[in-house]
Design an enzyme around this catalytic site. Sequence first.
Site, short mmCIF file in Angstrom:
data_model
loop_
_atom_site.label_atom_id
_atom_site.label_comp_id
_atom_site.label_asym_id
_atom_site.label_seq_id
_atom_site.Cartn_x
_atom_site.Cartn_y
_atom_site.Cartn_z
N ASP A 34 0.82 -1.22 0.00
CA ASP A 34 0.00 0.00 0.00
C ASP A 34 0.85 1.28 0.00
O ASP A 34 0.77 2.09 0.92
CB ASP A 34 -0.95 0.01 1.20
CG ASP A 34 -1.84 -1.21 1.26
OD1 ASP A 34 -2.21 -1.72 0.19
OD2 ASP A 34 -2.17 -1.66 2.37
N GLU A 210 -11.55 -1.01 -4.44
CA GLU A 210 -10.91 -0.43 -3.26
C GLU A 210 -9.66 0.36 -3.67
O GLU A 210 -9.39 0.53 -4.86
CB GLU A 210 -10.50 -1.54 -2.27
CG GLU A 210 -9.50 -2.53 -2.85
CD GLU A 210 -9.20 -3.69 -1.92
OE1 GLU A 210 -9.78 -3.76 -0.82
OE2 GLU A 210 -8.38 -4.55 -2.32
#
Length: 320
Positions: A34, A210
């Site tokens: 991430d 997402e």
Amino acid sequence: MKNHTKILFALLCCLSAIKTTAQNPIIKNIFTADPAPIVHKGILYLYTGHDVATEQDTNYKMADWRVYSTTDMATWKDHGAPLSPSTFSWATGDAYAAQCIERNGKFYWFVSTFHKKDEVSGGGAAIGVAVSDSPTGPFKDAIGKALIINEMTTDMTYAWDDIDPTVFVDDDGQAYMFWGNGSCKWVKLKKNMIEVDGPITTFKPKNYIEGPWVYKRKGIYYLVYASAGTKPEMIEYCTAKNPAGPWTYQGIIQENVPNSFTTHPGIIDYKGKSYFFYHNGSLPTGGSYRRSVCVDYMYYNEDGTIQKIIQTTEGVSKIK
């Protein structure tokens, strides 16, 4: 014998060249995920998650959030883990996707984790914000409570939809936060960066699942996200003339990544070039729950649309 020595020397040189040019993944001593880059005073700071799942685990285990920095895109300084879910008294669970931005000399790190069951929340995913005077910390909980809790959004019936915040400040000073699994949600933030300013809006771009990343470049707003059009995830994007939309679907820019079900975009312009950060599972013993951050070049067409990302093991060149 001399010829054999020359051949062996040449092979060793080739292997050495391969080793030194195989930059991706850029962090090799631990598993990271991430990625979220920012630039501050000429330095690129990279904020990541940290996968600590074993090879046998079948779900995410993410211990903390980490910071790295570079000035040449080749040498990365490790600043450790200045933030974890334990920083937040209300939090429990793992350190999911996050993004740090600077405003008025302070650094606001928007994170997603889970909320304890208490009189405020029945649990579920939540978004918090930490603050520091330095891009590398120390960070503390900015408000002593979650900024977003599961009860604030009701369009999805499950409890893990309030994850993956991305924040940017527009040219007029208005700050926006986008987030969400299953649907994309956005809200304005007040100038103090620790309060929402108005209602939450929910929408669903084509194939959205997402990991949104929102930014503005040359007058165009970009919403880049992990898509559920196919399995595993790919990266697709939309553009708009206003952060409130409407958003126009533009297509796929990153295909599936090696050995990981998920991928996650982090985009930045730095020293005259555009960079696309993401994660895959390509380190030894890596996988969907043991991911690693990579970076490759990103190119725009004249009309502002994004060219397909070419994933490489070489990564990007050192800035001289």
